[in-house]
Design a protein around this motif. Structure first.
Motif, mmCIF file in Angstrom:
data_model
loop_
_atom_site.group_PDB
_atom_site.id
_atom_site.type_symbol
_atom_site.label_atom_id
_atom_site.label_comp_id
_atom_site.label_asym_id
_atom_site.label_seq_id
_atom_site.Cartn_x
_atom_site.Cartn_y
_atom_site.Cartn_z
ATOM 1 N N LEU A 1 101.586 35.846 -6.648
ATOM 2 C CA LEU A 1 101.900 37.142 -6.044
ATOM 3 C C LEU A 1 103.049 37.812 -6.800
ATOM 4 O O LEU A 1 102.976 39.003 -7.127
ATOM 5 C CB LEU A 1 102.265 36.970 -4.568
ATOM 6 C CG LEU A 1 102.784 38.218 -3.861
ATOM 7 C CD1 LEU A 1 101.760 39.334 -3.882
ATOM 8 C CD2 LEU A 1 103.191 37.872 -2.429
ATOM 9 N N ALA A 2 104.089 37.045 -7.108
ATOM 10 C CA ALA A 2 105.228 37.600 -7.847
ATOM 11 C C ALA A 2 104.802 38.057 -9.240
ATOM 12 O O ALA A 2 105.218 39.133 -9.711
ATOM 13 C CB ALA A 2 106.339 36.560 -7.942
ATOM 14 N N ARG A 3 103.966 37.290 -9.894
ATOM 15 C CA ARG A 3 103.493 37.637 -11.238
ATOM 16 C C ARG A 3 102.724 38.955 -11.207
ATOM 17 O O ARG A 3 102.943 39.846 -12.044
ATOM 18 C CB ARG A 3 102.615 36.522 -11.797
ATOM 19 C CG ARG A 3 102.163 36.741 -13.227
ATOM 20 C CD ARG A 3 101.332 35.576 -13.772
ATOM 21 N NE ARG A 3 100.232 35.179 -12.912
ATOM 22 C CZ ARG A 3 99.052 35.826 -12.819
ATOM 23 N NH1 ARG A 3 98.831 36.894 -13.547
ATOM 24 N NH2 ARG A 3 98.104 35.380 -12.022
ATOM 25 N N LEU B 1 93.913 40.118 -5.870
ATOM 26 C CA LEU B 1 93.636 38.975 -5.011
ATOM 27 C C LEU B 1 94.466 37.806 -5.520
ATOM 28 O O LEU B 1 94.715 37.683 -6.715
ATOM 29 C CB LEU B 1 92.147 38.617 -5.056
ATOM 30 C CG LEU B 1 91.183 39.704 -4.586
ATOM 31 C CD1 LEU B 1 89.746 39.254 -4.821
ATOM 32 C CD2 LEU B 1 91.416 40.035 -3.123
ATOM 33 N N PHE B 2 94.897 36.980 -4.610
ATOM 34 C CA PHE B 2 95.612 35.763 -4.996
ATOM 35 C C PHE B 2 95.410 34.735 -3.889
ATOM 36 O O PHE B 2 95.069 35.067 -2.764
ATOM 37 C CB PHE B 2 97.109 36.028 -5.239
ATOM 38 C CG PHE B 2 97.818 36.653 -4.073
ATOM 39 C CD1 PHE B 2 98.482 35.866 -3.148
ATOM 40 C CD2 PHE B 2 97.813 38.021 -3.902
ATOM 41 C CE1 PHE B 2 99.132 36.432 -2.064
ATOM 42 C CE2 PHE B 2 98.457 38.605 -2.818
ATOM 43 C CZ PHE B 2 99.117 37.809 -1.903
ATOM 44 N N ARG B 3 95.582 33.482 -4.256
ATOM 45 C CA ARG B 3 95.389 32.406 -3.289
ATOM 46 C C ARG B 3 96.456 32.490 -2.200
ATOM 47 O O ARG B 3 97.622 32.784 -2.489
ATOM 48 C CB ARG B 3 95.455 31.051 -3.993
ATOM 49 C CG ARG B 3 94.257 30.800 -4.920
ATOM 50 C CD ARG B 3 94.375 29.474 -5.676
ATOM 51 N NE ARG B 3 95.530 29.437 -6.579
ATOM 52 C CZ ARG B 3 95.575 30.000 -7.790
ATOM 53 N NH1 ARG B 3 94.518 30.646 -8.243
ATOM 54 N NH2 ARG B 3 96.644 29.906 -8.545
ATOM 55 N N PRO B 4 96.078 32.243 -0.949
ATOM 56 C CA PRO B 4 97.068 32.264 0.137
ATOM 57 C C PRO B 4 98.245 31.346 -0.190
ATOM 58 O O PRO B 4 98.060 30.235 -0.701
ATOM 59 C CB PRO B 4 96.291 31.749 1.342
ATOM 60 C CG PRO B 4 94.856 32.037 1.018
ATOM 61 C CD PRO B 4 94.738 31.908 -0.475
ATOM 62 N N TYR B 5 99.410 31.829 0.095
ATOM 63 C CA TYR B 5 100.669 31.088 -0.081
ATOM 64 C C TYR B 5 101.025 30.816 -1.536
ATOM 65 O O TYR B 5 101.963 30.080 -1.815
ATOM 66 C CB TYR B 5 100.674 29.782 0.719
ATOM 67 C CG TYR B 5 100.357 29.997 2.171
ATOM 68 C CD1 TYR B 5 101.279 30.611 3.009
ATOM 69 C CD2 TYR B 5 99.115 29.644 2.689
ATOM 70 C CE1 TYR B 5 100.979 30.843 4.354
ATOM 71 C CE2 TYR B 5 98.812 29.866 4.019
ATOM 72 C CZ TYR B 5 99.748 30.467 4.838
ATOM 73 O OH TYR B 5 99.445 30.699 6.157
#
Length: 69
Positions: A20-22, A11-15
């Motif tokens: 996301l890359a990490r 899960l990651f915060r939108p935008y």
């Protein structure tokens, strides 16, 4: 609702493309993590089979109209 961060996906915060890359880099760098997330993802997906969802839906409808199933 079905994704558990670090268990069967991420899960990651939108935008938040840095996060996301990490997390994507972590997958690239770790065959063990890829295998773990993949296996747990398959197990999670099994919980959403057509047969299981149909049975749960039927029970829910029966309860809603006051019949025991």
């Amino acid at each position: 609702d079905s994704i558990r961060d670090g268990y069967n996906g991420f899960l990651f915060r939108p935008y938040d493309f840095v996060e996301l890359a990490r997390k994507t880099e972590g997958l690239i760098d770790s065959p063990t993590l890829r295998k773990k997330l993949g296996a747990n993802g398959v197990e999670t997906a099994r919980q959403y089979s057509v047969e299981r969802i149909a049975t749960l839906t039927e029970k829910l409808y029966a309860k809603a109209v006051g019949r025991k199933k």
